[in-house]
Design an enzyme around this catalytic site. Structure first.
Site, PDB file in Angstrom:
ATOM      1  N   PRO A  78      12.926  12.350  30.166  1.00 11.77           N
ATOM      2  CA  PRO A  78      13.146  11.628  31.431  1.00 11.77           C
ATOM      3  C   PRO A  78      12.097  10.545  31.641  1.00 11.77           C
ATOM      4  O   PRO A  78      10.911  10.770  31.412  1.00 11.77           O
ATOM      5  CB  PRO A  78      13.039  12.731  32.492  1.00 11.77           C
ATOM      6  CG  PRO A  78      12.292  13.844  31.819  1.00 11.77           C
ATOM      7  CD  PRO A  78      12.614  13.773  30.374  1.00 11.77           C
ATOM      8  N   LEU A  79      12.552   9.375  32.079  1.00 12.26           N
ATOM      9  CA  LEU A  79      11.685   8.200  32.227  1.00 12.26           C
ATOM     10  C   LEU A  79      12.041   7.442  33.504  1.00 12.26           C
ATOM     11  O   LEU A  79      13.100   6.814  33.583  1.00 12.26           O
ATOM     12  CB  LEU A  79      11.861   7.260  31.029  1.00 12.26           C
ATOM     13  CG  LEU A  79      11.405   7.786  29.664  1.00 12.26           C
ATOM     14  CD1 LEU A  79      12.137   7.046  28.547  1.00 12.26           C
ATOM     15  CD2 LEU A  79       9.904   7.633  29.532  1.00 12.26           C
ATOM     16  N   THR A  80      11.199   7.518  34.504  1.00  9.91           N
ATOM     17  CA  THR A  80      11.426   6.751  35.727  1.00  9.91           C
ATOM     18  C   THR A  80      11.346   5.260  35.406  1.00  9.91           C
ATOM     19  O   THR A  80      10.377   4.807  34.796  1.00  9.91           O
ATOM     20  CB  THR A  80      10.382   7.128  36.790  1.00  9.91           C
ATOM     21  OG1 THR A  80      10.587   8.498  37.150  1.00  9.91           O
ATOM     22  CG2 THR A  80      10.504   6.268  38.029  1.00  9.91           C
TER      23      THR A  80
ATOM     24  N   ALA B  25      14.168  10.986  36.514  1.00 12.85           N
ATOM     25  CA  ALA B  25      14.187  11.914  37.638  1.00 12.85           C
ATOM     26  C   ALA B  25      15.049  11.361  38.764  1.00 12.85           C
ATOM     27  O   ALA B  25      14.937  10.204  39.143  1.00 12.85           O
ATOM     28  CB  ALA B  25      12.765  12.163  38.120  1.00 12.85           C
TER      29      ALA B  25
ATOM     30  N   GLN C 183      18.392  15.016  35.295  1.00 10.15           N
ATOM     31  CA  GLN C 183      17.187  15.688  35.779  1.00 10.15           C
ATOM     32  C   GLN C 183      17.121  15.562  37.297  1.00 10.15           C
ATOM     33  O   GLN C 183      17.134  14.447  37.835  1.00 10.15           O
ATOM     34  CB  GLN C 183      15.916  15.087  35.181  1.00 10.15           C
ATOM     35  CG  GLN C 183      14.690  15.925  35.563  1.00 10.15           C
ATOM     36  CD  GLN C 183      13.370  15.262  35.232  1.00 10.15           C
ATOM     37  OE1 GLN C 183      13.022  14.244  35.817  1.00 10.15           O
ATOM     38  NE2 GLN C 183      12.619  15.833  34.308  1.00 10.15           N
TER      39      GLN C 183
ATOM     40  N   ALA D 219       7.719  20.004  36.998  1.00 10.56           N
ATOM     41  CA  ALA D 219       6.477  19.619  36.328  1.00 10.56           C
ATOM     42  C   ALA D 219       5.740  18.540  37.100  1.00 10.56           C
ATOM     43  O   ALA D 219       6.148  18.108  38.176  1.00 10.56           O
ATOM     44  CB  ALA D 219       6.817  19.116  34.913  1.00 10.56           C
TER      45      ALA D 219
ATOM     46  N   TYR E  67       4.921  17.792  41.125  1.00 10.16           N
ATOM     47  CA  TYR E  67       5.939  17.657  42.164  1.00 10.16           C
ATOM     48  C   TYR E  67       6.188  19.016  42.831  1.00 10.16           C
ATOM     49  O   TYR E  67       5.467  19.978  42.573  1.00 10.16           O
ATOM     50  CB  TYR E  67       7.197  17.023  41.585  1.00 10.16           C
ATOM     51  CG  TYR E  67       6.947  15.617  41.075  1.00 10.16           C
ATOM     52  CD1 TYR E  67       6.537  14.613  41.944  1.00 10.16           C
ATOM     53  CD2 TYR E  67       7.074  15.297  39.727  1.00 10.16           C
ATOM     54  CE1 TYR E  67       6.272  13.327  41.497  1.00 10.16           C
ATOM     55  CE2 TYR E  67       6.809  14.007  39.264  1.00 10.16           C
ATOM     56  CZ  TYR E  67       6.410  13.030  40.146  1.00 10.16           C
ATOM     57  OH  TYR E  67       6.141  11.766  39.705  1.00 10.16           O
TER      58      TYR E  67
ATOM     59  N   ARG F 205      12.079  21.594  33.213  1.00 11.21           N
ATOM     60  CA  ARG F 205      10.891  20.929  32.658  1.00 11.21           C
ATOM     61  C   ARG F 205       9.648  21.483  33.339  1.00 11.21           C
ATOM     62  O   ARG F 205       9.571  21.549  34.568  1.00 11.21           O
ATOM     63  CB  ARG F 205      10.954  19.414  32.862  1.00 11.21           C
ATOM     64  CG  ARG F 205       9.644  18.724  32.471  1.00 11.21           C
ATOM     65  CD  ARG F 205       9.675  17.218  32.618  1.00 11.21           C
ATOM     66  NE  ARG F 205       9.682  16.580  31.328  1.00 11.21           N
ATOM     67  CZ  ARG F 205       9.025  15.444  31.050  1.00 11.21           C
ATOM     68  NH1 ARG F 205       8.306  14.846  31.974  1.00 11.21           N
ATOM     69  NH2 ARG F 205       9.088  14.907  29.851  1.00 11.21           N
TER      70      ARG F 205
ATOM     71  N   GLY G 186       9.519  10.141  25.011  1.00 17.67           N
ATOM     72  CA  GLY G 186       9.586   9.405  26.254  1.00 17.67           C
ATOM     73  C   GLY G 186       9.448   7.911  26.066  1.00 17.67           C
ATOM     74  O   GLY G 186      10.409   7.216  25.763  1.00 17.67           O
TER      75      GLY G 186
END
Length: 363
Positions: A23-25, A56, A98, A175, A178, A225, A316
């Site tokens: 996952p990559l914002t 996310a 996610q 993770a 958060y 995660r 990532g």
């Protein structure tokens, strides 16, 4: 031992290789947190990953405090995710959503001035990204136990919406400091009720959220995660190994399909290890598929598979600049470098304009 390029079945998901996209914002949604057509192109470009785990994605406005990040709590968001999922499927890929609650890392600007929620009344260090630039975090409101059923329903709704959008499964973001991580670790969880104190109590919310998600998506389409090592965004634990081993055992007991873990790698890109890796001890108690994410390249990722440390590897930032990463790893080709300045910008630059290996050679 399997190769990174070998297929793997993960619960109900057939992945064509073991090179997963982490996952990559990226900040390419609208201000209302609705995915955009640019995201269709971005994810489709990366459909050769064994499984794509989306950036996310907020389960509610309460849980989403990142500018231009996507959500999945309303119909407009669901409809906008559908072409993203279809584009990945049309290229033979698999994609998992996610789902995210940022806890105390949501700035009040996103909440009409209300405080964010967390395990306890604590304040994150540093500053939050907002639409008006960076601002100091605010003290969180400790979430009362009587509000937890409402939180669980938010996770259920997000999961229903993800499945309605066509996703192959759901990963719970637990993770990186958060909300769920804030409940797990004693540095941010100072509670004295059933959700605080002992390890069993601090794992309770993670287990309840996972059960709620698995109830909707199916255990065989549910993942989690965790980030089991080191301080991140002001969240840490005094004794992390027994905590995260207990968390892995609880998730195994629920019966989820996969566990993806972010531990700081040898280069320490994000976060810094203050403890030997905990993933090996977690793998011993977790019966599902184990995916590791720790600044791997092709060779070190294969070495982790060879050692039996993981069943697949999540990449990532490498996927940002290398949309065809599996082809590059297969060819042992050089990897392109990503540009940090465009990680969170709203346009196509640094998002959909990185060339594939084939295109680079043609040029």
């Amino acid at each position: 031992m399997p190769s990174l390029l070998d297929p793997i079945r993960v619960g109900a998901i057939d992945a064509k290789n073991r090179i997963w996209m982490a996952p990559l914002t990226r900040g390419r949604s609208t201000r209302e947190h609705v995915p955009t057509p640019l995201m269709v192109e971005y994810y489709a470009q990366r459909a050769t990953a064994g499984v794509i785990i989306t950036e996310a994605t907020g389960i509610s406005q309460e849980g989403l405090g990142w500018p231009f990040a996507p959500g999945i709590w309303n119909d407009a968001q669901v409809e906008a995710w559908k072409p993203v999922v279809k584009a990945v499927h049309d290229r033979g890929g698999r994609i998992v959503c996610q789902i995210w609650h940022m806890g105390r890392l949501v700035h009040p600007d996103f909440l009409d001035g209300a405080p964010p929620i967390s395990a306890s009344a604590t304040t994150a260090p540093d500053a939050a990204h907002t639409y008006q630039g960076k601002k100091p975090y605010a003290e969180a409101r400790a979430l009362p136990a009587e509000e937890i059923p409402r939180l669980l329903e938010d996770y259920r709704r997000a999961t229903r919406n993800a499945m309605a959008a066509g996703f192959d499964g759901v990963q719970i973001h637990a993770a990186n400091g958060y909300l769920i991580d804030e409940f797990l670790r004693d540095g941010t969880n100072h509670r004295t009720d059933a959700y605080g104190g002992s390890i069993e109590n601090r794992v309770r919310l993670l287990r309840e959220v996972t059960e709620a998600v698995a109830e909707i998506a199916g255990k065989d389409r549910t993942g989690v995660r965790l980030s089991p090592n080191g301080e991140i965004q002001g969240t840490n634990d005094a004794n992390p190994e027994p905590l995260f081993v207990a968390a892995a055992k609880a998730l195994s007991d629920v019966g989820i399909a996969f566990l993806e873990m972010r531990e700081p790698g040898p280069n320490g890109t994000f976060g810094k290890a203050d403890h030997p890796p905990i993933a090996p001890a977690m793998k011993r108690v977790f019966a599902g598929t184990m995916i590791l994410n720790a600044d791997y390249d092709g060779r070190s990722g294969q070495a982790a598979l060879d050692a039996g440390a993981a069943d697949a590897i999540a990449y990532g930032r490498t996927f940002i600049a290398n949309p065809d990463l599996p082809a590059r790893i297969a060819a042992d080709a050089p990897l392109q470098k990503d540009e940090a300045a465009t990680w969170y910008s709203q346009g196509p630059e640094g998002y959909v304009d990185y060339p594939t290996l084939h295109a680079a050679k043609a040029a």
